[in-house]
Scaffold this motif. Sequence first.
Motif, PDB file in Angstrom:
ATOM      1  N   ILE A  32       0.842  -1.204   0.000  1.00  0.00           N
ATOM      2  CA  ILE A  32       0.000   0.000   0.000  1.00  0.00           C
ATOM      3  C   ILE A  32       0.877   1.253   0.000  1.00  0.00           C
ATOM      4  CG2 ILE A  32      -1.590   1.369   1.412  1.00  0.00           C
ATOM      5  CD1 ILE A  32      -2.842  -1.360   2.266  1.00  0.00           C
ATOM      6  N   ASP A  33       1.891   1.281   0.858  1.00  0.00           N
ATOM      7  CA  ASP A  33       2.775   2.443   0.928  1.00  0.00           C
ATOM      8  C   ASP A  33       3.557   2.622  -0.365  1.00  0.00           C
ATOM      9  OD1 ASP A  33       1.948   3.140   3.456  1.00  0.00           O
ATOM     10  OD2 ASP A  33       3.592   2.110   4.488  1.00  0.00           O
ATOM     11  N   ALA A  34       4.052   1.516  -0.935  1.00  0.00           N
ATOM     12  CA  ALA A  34       4.819   1.617  -2.182  1.00  0.00           C
ATOM     13  C   ALA A  34       3.931   2.078  -3.332  1.00  0.00           C
ATOM     14  CB  ALA A  34       5.453   0.259  -2.512  1.00  0.00           C
ATOM     15  N   ASN A  35       2.728   1.562  -3.374  1.00  0.00           N
ATOM     16  CA  ASN A  35       1.797   1.960  -4.438  1.00  0.00           C
ATOM     17  C   ASN A  35       1.436   3.439  -4.303  1.00  0.00           C
ATOM     18  OD1 ASN A  35      -0.132   0.883  -6.655  1.00  0.00           O
ATOM     19  ND2 ASN A  35      -1.503   1.999  -5.301  1.00  0.00           N
ATOM     20  N   VAL A  40       1.649   9.152  -5.922  1.00  0.00           N
ATOM     21  CA  VAL A  40       1.863  10.555  -5.577  1.00  0.00           C
ATOM     22  C   VAL A  40       3.000  11.155  -6.408  1.00  0.00           C
ATOM     23  CG1 VAL A  40       2.589  12.114  -3.716  1.00  0.00           C
ATOM     24  CG2 VAL A  40       0.887  10.343  -3.272  1.00  0.00           C
ATOM     25  N   GLU A  41       4.008  10.363  -6.712  1.00  0.00           N
ATOM     26  CA  GLU A  41       5.077  10.860  -7.584  1.00  0.00           C
ATOM     27  C   GLU A  41       4.523  11.223  -8.957  1.00  0.00           C
ATOM     28  OE1 GLU A  41       7.941   7.743  -7.558  1.00  0.00           O
ATOM     29  OE2 GLU A  41       8.817   8.339  -5.630  1.00  0.00           O
ATOM     30  N   ALA A  42       3.556  10.434  -9.433  1.00  0.00           N
ATOM     31  CA  ALA A  42       2.941  10.710 -10.735  1.00  0.00           C
ATOM     32  C   ALA A  42       1.928  11.848 -10.655  1.00  0.00           C
ATOM     33  CB  ALA A  42       2.272   9.452 -11.276  1.00  0.00           C
ATOM     34  N   ASN A  43       1.311  12.005  -9.474  1.00  0.00           N
ATOM     35  CA  ASN A  43       0.272  13.022  -9.303  1.00  0.00           C
ATOM     36  C   ASN A  43       0.344  13.574  -7.887  1.00  0.00           C
ATOM     37  OD1 ASN A  43      -1.984  14.622  -9.212  1.00  0.00           O
ATOM     38  ND2 ASN A  43      -3.436  13.028  -9.797  1.00  0.00           N
ATOM     39  N   PRO A  44       1.147  14.618  -7.664  1.00  0.00           N
ATOM     40  CA  PRO A  44       1.346  15.142  -6.303  1.00  0.00           C
ATOM     41  C   PRO A  44       0.082  15.704  -5.657  1.00  0.00           C
ATOM     42  CG  PRO A  44       3.077  15.919  -7.792  1.00  0.00           C
ATOM     43  CD  PRO A  44       2.024  15.279  -8.650  1.00  0.00           C
ATOM     44  N   ARG A  45      -0.981  15.910  -6.400  1.00  0.00           N
ATOM     45  CA  ARG A  45      -2.202  16.471  -5.831  1.00  0.00           C
ATOM     46  C   ARG A  45      -3.070  15.437  -5.123  1.00  0.00           C
ATOM     47  NH1 ARG A  45      -4.592  20.902 -10.154  1.00  0.00           N
ATOM     48  NH2 ARG A  45      -2.704  22.171 -10.329  1.00  0.00           N
ATOM     49  N   PHE A  80      -7.421   2.020  -0.265  1.00  0.00           N
ATOM     50  CA  PHE A  80      -8.424   1.824  -1.311  1.00  0.00           C
ATOM     51  C   PHE A  80      -7.774   1.862  -2.690  1.00  0.00           C
ATOM     52  CE2 PHE A  80     -10.853   4.455  -4.376  1.00  0.00           C
ATOM     53  CZ  PHE A  80     -11.750   3.492  -4.798  1.00  0.00           C
ATOM     54  N   GLN A  81      -6.864   2.820  -2.915  1.00  0.00           N
ATOM     55  CA  GLN A  81      -6.234   2.936  -4.228  1.00  0.00           C
ATOM     56  C   GLN A  81      -5.377   1.710  -4.529  1.00  0.00           C
ATOM     57  OE1 GLN A  81      -6.488   5.924  -6.582  1.00  0.00           O
ATOM     58  NE2 GLN A  81      -6.176   3.971  -7.589  1.00  0.00           N
ATOM     59  N   ALA A 115      -6.722  16.069 -15.615  1.00  0.00           N
ATOM     60  CA  ALA A 115      -5.423  15.403 -15.495  1.00  0.00           C
ATOM     61  C   ALA A 115      -4.973  15.236 -14.058  1.00  0.00           C
ATOM     62  CB  ALA A 115      -4.376  16.183 -16.291  1.00  0.00           C
ATOM     63  N   TRP A 116      -5.421  16.119 -13.152  1.00  0.00           N
ATOM     64  CA  TRP A 116      -4.951  16.051 -11.764  1.00  0.00           C
ATOM     65  C   TRP A 116      -5.715  15.033 -10.926  1.00  0.00           C
ATOM     66  CZ3 TRP A 116      -8.325  17.175  -7.808  1.00  0.00           C
ATOM     67  CH2 TRP A 116      -9.480  17.889  -8.137  1.00  0.00           C
ATOM     68  N   THR A 117      -6.794  14.453 -11.450  1.00  0.00           N
ATOM     69  CA  THR A 117      -7.598  13.507 -10.685  1.00  0.00           C
ATOM     70  C   THR A 117      -7.048  12.086 -10.812  1.00  0.00           C
ATOM     71  OG1 THR A 117      -9.128  13.023 -12.509  1.00  0.00           O
ATOM     72  CG2 THR A 117      -9.634  14.934 -11.121  1.00  0.00           C
ATOM     73  N   ALA A 118      -7.508  11.210  -9.936  1.00  0.00           N
ATOM     74  CA  ALA A 118      -7.024   9.826  -9.929  1.00  0.00           C
ATOM     75  C   ALA A 118      -7.455   9.055 -11.177  1.00  0.00           C
ATOM     76  CB  ALA A 118      -7.510   9.103  -8.674  1.00  0.00           C
ATOM     77  N   ASN A 119      -8.565   9.470 -11.801  1.00  0.00           N
ATOM     78  CA  ASN A 119      -9.085   8.767 -12.979  1.00  0.00           C
ATOM     79  C   ASN A 119      -8.986   9.637 -14.231  1.00  0.00           C
ATOM     80  OD1 ASN A 119     -10.032   6.276 -11.681  1.00  0.00           O
ATOM     81  ND2 ASN A 119     -11.450   7.637 -10.617  1.00  0.00           N
ATOM     82  N   ALA A 120      -7.874  10.321 -14.378  1.00  0.00           N
ATOM     83  CA  ALA A 120      -7.681  11.258 -15.482  1.00  0.00           C
ATOM     84  C   ALA A 120      -7.983  10.618 -16.828  1.00  0.00           C
ATOM     85  CB  ALA A 120      -6.244  11.775 -15.475  1.00  0.00           C
ATOM     86  N   GLY A 121      -8.752  11.353 -17.650  1.00  0.00           N
ATOM     87  CA  GLY A 121      -9.057  10.901 -19.003  1.00  0.00           C
ATOM     88  C   GLY A 121     -10.280  10.031 -19.135  1.00  0.00           C
ATOM     89  N   ARG A 122     -10.793   9.521 -18.041  1.00  0.00           N
ATOM     90  CA  ARG A 122     -11.985   8.684 -18.086  1.00  0.00           C
ATOM     91  C   ARG A 122     -13.228   9.560 -18.105  1.00  0.00           C
ATOM     92  NH1 ARG A 122     -11.819   3.882 -19.693  1.00  0.00           N
ATOM     93  NH2 ARG A 122     -12.627   2.607 -18.001  1.00  0.00           N
ATOM     94  N   VAL A 123     -14.281   9.078 -18.738  1.00  0.00           N
ATOM     95  CA  VAL A 123     -15.503   9.856 -18.906  1.00  0.00           C
ATOM     96  C   VAL A 123     -16.612   9.247 -18.054  1.00  0.00           C
ATOM     97  CG1 VAL A 123     -17.266  10.584 -20.556  1.00  0.00           C
ATOM     98  CG2 VAL A 123     -14.847  10.657 -21.197  1.00  0.00           C
TER      99      VAL A 123
END
Length: 238
Positions: A32-35, A40-45, A80-81, A115-123
Amino acid sequence: MSRAPRIEKVAAIDIRLRPNAWDFAAGHAAEIDANWQKRVEANPRLYNGEVLLMRDIARDAAPGGARLQGTCFVAEYKAFQAWHDLGRPGGVSNLFALAALRAADGAYLLGEMAAWTANAGRVYCPGGTPDLNDLDGDGLDLEGSALRELAEETGLAAQDVAPSPGWSVVFDGALIACMKELRSPLPIADLITRVAEFLAQEKNPEFARLVPVFGPADIDASMPAFMQAYLRRAFGTG
């Protein structure tokens, strides 16, 4: 091969908060911590808050129509993520409410996640995994959750829409999308204009763009399987 999503109509949904020791979170702390670090490295927000996950979801007959029942418990968002990214193992469900916003001329209004959300690009339709703000006592207020997300993502308030009775519940593996159809008195062109004005004023809008769906031809792979299944059923092709 994964099963196609199935859709069931229910008159009501009754989910109650109960204490729960989540075996996945306890047994996969390092993963969980590694994931989370990778995310967060990919999306700091991204923010590690708390969400509600579900157990023991079942449909039963009740006076006035079928009802969906179950329990929910509090989980860290990072757990959860990781659960989601690792294939959603073990008897837990991600049940959530979506605001199926339908214009007066029959079109649905969805949005592409920014782009800043966890599900970027999904509709999707407006909505999200419930959290502690969606509790009313020990009960989960899913219609309130759908209306809250609608306001946050589109600027439309409860008085701007008319909820249809009941729910269309889409079961897609461990995902359970509870679709609440909300009717707008505006035609789709006016609805798009109004929501676009709201998004233009937001510092960090959750939708990067609005996606009107006029019929089956507008359904595509940018939408998750449960979203596609709901729309096909709504337009009489699924």
